[in-house]
Enzyme design. Structure first.
Site, mmCIF file in Angstrom:
data_model
loop_
_atom_site.group_PDB
_atom_site.id
_atom_site.type_symbol
_atom_site.label_atom_id
_atom_site.label_comp_id
_atom_site.label_asym_id
_atom_site.label_seq_id
_atom_site.Cartn_x
_atom_site.Cartn_y
_atom_site.Cartn_z
ATOM 1 N N LYS A 143 0.851 -1.193 0.000
ATOM 2 C CA LYS A 143 0.000 0.000 0.000
ATOM 3 C C LYS A 143 0.886 1.243 0.000
ATOM 4 C CE LYS A 143 -4.249 -1.435 2.288
ATOM 5 N NZ LYS A 143 -5.123 -1.181 3.458
ATOM 6 N N GLU A 185 -0.250 -1.986 16.818
ATOM 7 C CA GLU A 185 -0.418 -2.939 15.711
ATOM 8 C C GLU A 185 0.074 -4.340 16.102
ATOM 9 O OE1 GLU A 185 -2.056 -2.328 12.960
ATOM 10 O OE2 GLU A 185 -2.011 -0.138 12.727
ATOM 11 N N LYS A 221 0.782 -10.927 8.519
ATOM 12 C CA LYS A 221 0.569 -9.948 7.445
ATOM 13 C C LYS A 221 0.841 -10.594 6.081
ATOM 14 C CE LYS A 221 0.415 -5.578 5.742
ATOM 15 N NZ LYS A 221 0.318 -4.162 6.030
ATOM 16 N N GLU A 231 -7.070 -6.022 -1.004
ATOM 17 C CA GLU A 231 -8.069 -5.760 0.044
ATOM 18 C C GLU A 231 -9.500 -5.867 -0.457
ATOM 19 O OE1 GLU A 231 -7.222 -3.125 3.776
ATOM 20 O OE2 GLU A 231 -8.282 -1.894 2.335
ATOM 21 N N ARG A 235 -8.195 -9.323 3.723
ATOM 22 C CA ARG A 235 -7.235 -8.322 4.222
ATOM 23 C C ARG A 235 -7.874 -7.377 5.237
ATOM 24 N NH1 ARG A 235 -2.388 -5.424 0.685
ATOM 25 N NH2 ARG A 235 -1.573 -4.112 2.354
ATOM 26 N N HIS A 246 -9.696 4.826 13.539
ATOM 27 C CA HIS A 246 -9.587 5.935 12.582
ATOM 28 C C HIS A 246 -10.496 7.086 12.982
ATOM 29 C CE1 HIS A 246 -7.979 3.243 9.111
ATOM 30 N NE2 HIS A 246 -7.002 3.867 9.731
ATOM 31 N N HIS A 258 -1.510 6.786 15.700
ATOM 32 C CA HIS A 258 -2.323 5.750 15.061
ATOM 33 C C HIS A 258 -2.464 4.522 15.971
ATOM 34 C CE1 HIS A 258 -4.036 3.326 11.861
ATOM 35 N NE2 HIS A 258 -3.134 2.401 12.089
#
Ligand code: MG
Length: 348
Positions: A143, A185, A221, A231, A235, A246, A258
């Protein structure tokens, strides 16, 4: 050295993880890149720390090395920065045979990757992530992109690197704040697919076991990206905690990191799914405790109604329904479909 192979529909590449690999990175880059000229793209925080090391390694290996440094921070993630990079590449006569090295955190990877995806209709690039967040997440999976004044990551491309080189020693220069950001994460991976990783994170000193922890995260991942590069399905499980995260991030006007917002999002959504009888009782508390241990504040200061409203508006083009990622238990995700109008109710 630890090694993983990513094998998506569009390409196949290695992830290499080893302490100290930065100073030998060219050895591995030379194995997958045919070009002669390298443009290292990095930011004003990372350049003083690691640009010389990477540059020296490449030069010693016979590459012609150039660099482009932009001001660190999310504020640089716009098309103006990309345009400056195109100019740098053109000024030094970069052609499609040459390549880019993305050296830095998530913002650098997104920007450099998008420049690589689009300059001369794409040139090769290598990811050298230097933050925990980029090492366990954004450097892998292809990405790339930038923000516009209308929102984050609105312009971009799926474009895979030729190689990902991870040196966990670069985390030594990361502030506690940014380390915790990445831990959001890391904990997410444990929650969705690896209860063993979750319990390791409860017990051990993360920094002492960082290579194994990065590897476990990237295995998840890698598997998900292999199956669903663009995605369109599975995903989305990587977005556990992100729908609300978000929303919280946006409502804080990006003053919260984040990872911290993902932590808040994971706890909030799991409390709701526990109440709905979907998730095993006590799961939210476990996540909350683990986040606290890793210096992530999971408290919520905004009303859940506002957070839900914001999250629902943010979900583009999925009709009246929302697909949300929930847990049945630690290490086990499920995808739950809910009417958008019932989302606020679900959270309260
Ligand atoms: Mg994320």
């Amino acid at each position: 050295m630890k090694q993983l192979i990513v094998n998506t529909k569009s390409s196949s590449y290695d992830i290499l993880i080893e302490k100290g690999i930065l100073s030998r990175c060219a050895e591995y880059i030379a194995q997958v890149i045919r070009g002669k000229k390298a443009m290292i793209i990095t930011d004003s925080n990372v350049a003083p720390l690691y640009l010389d090391t990477v540059s020296k390694s490449l030069t010693e290996y016979g590459f012609d090395v150039y660099s482009h440094i932009f001001t660190a921070g999310e504020k640089s993630k716009h098309l103006g920065t990309i345009s400056d990079i195109y100019d740098s590449l053109s000024e030094h006569d970069f052609t499609r045979k040459d390549f880019i090295v993305a050296l830095g955190g998530g913002v650098v990877g997104d920007i450099a990757g998008f420049a690589a995806a689009t300059y001369m209709r794409s040139i090769d690039f290598v990811q050298i992530p230097t933050t925990l967040l980029s090492q366990v997440d954004s450097s892998v999976g292809g990405k790339t992109g930038v923000d516009t004044k209308y929102g984050k990551n609105l312009v971009g491309a799926f474009y895979q690197p030729k190689l990902v080189v991870i040196d966990p020693l670069t985390l030594d220069t990361l502030s506690d704040h940014f380390f915790a950001d990445g831990m959001g994460e890391v904990i997410k991976y444990g929650c969705i697919k690896n209860s063993e990783l979750f319990s390791i994170l409860e017990k051990v000193d993360v920094k002492e076991n960082i290579e194994d922890i990065i590897l476990e995260c990237l295995k998840i991942k890698r598997d998900v990206v292999n199956e669903d590069e663009r995605e369109s399905g599975i995903r989305m499980i990587l977005n556990f905690g992100h729908t609300l995260g978000h929303s919280i991030e946006k409502m804080s006007e990006f003053s919260l990191s984040h990872g911290e917002c993902v932590a808040k999002g994971m706890v909030l959504i799991t409390k709701a799914s526990e109440n709905a009888g979907i998730t095993k009782k006590g799961t939210a508390e476990k996540i909350e405790k683990l986040c606290k241990k890793h210096h992530l504040d999971t408290s919520i200061t905004k009303s859940t109604k506002d957070i839900a409203q914001n999250a629902k508006n943010d979900k583009k083009g999925s009709g009246d329904k929302l697909n949300i990622v929930l847990l049945s238990d630690i290490g086990h995700y499920l995808i739950h479909t809910i009417e958008k109008d019932e989302f606020a109710q679900f959270l309260s």
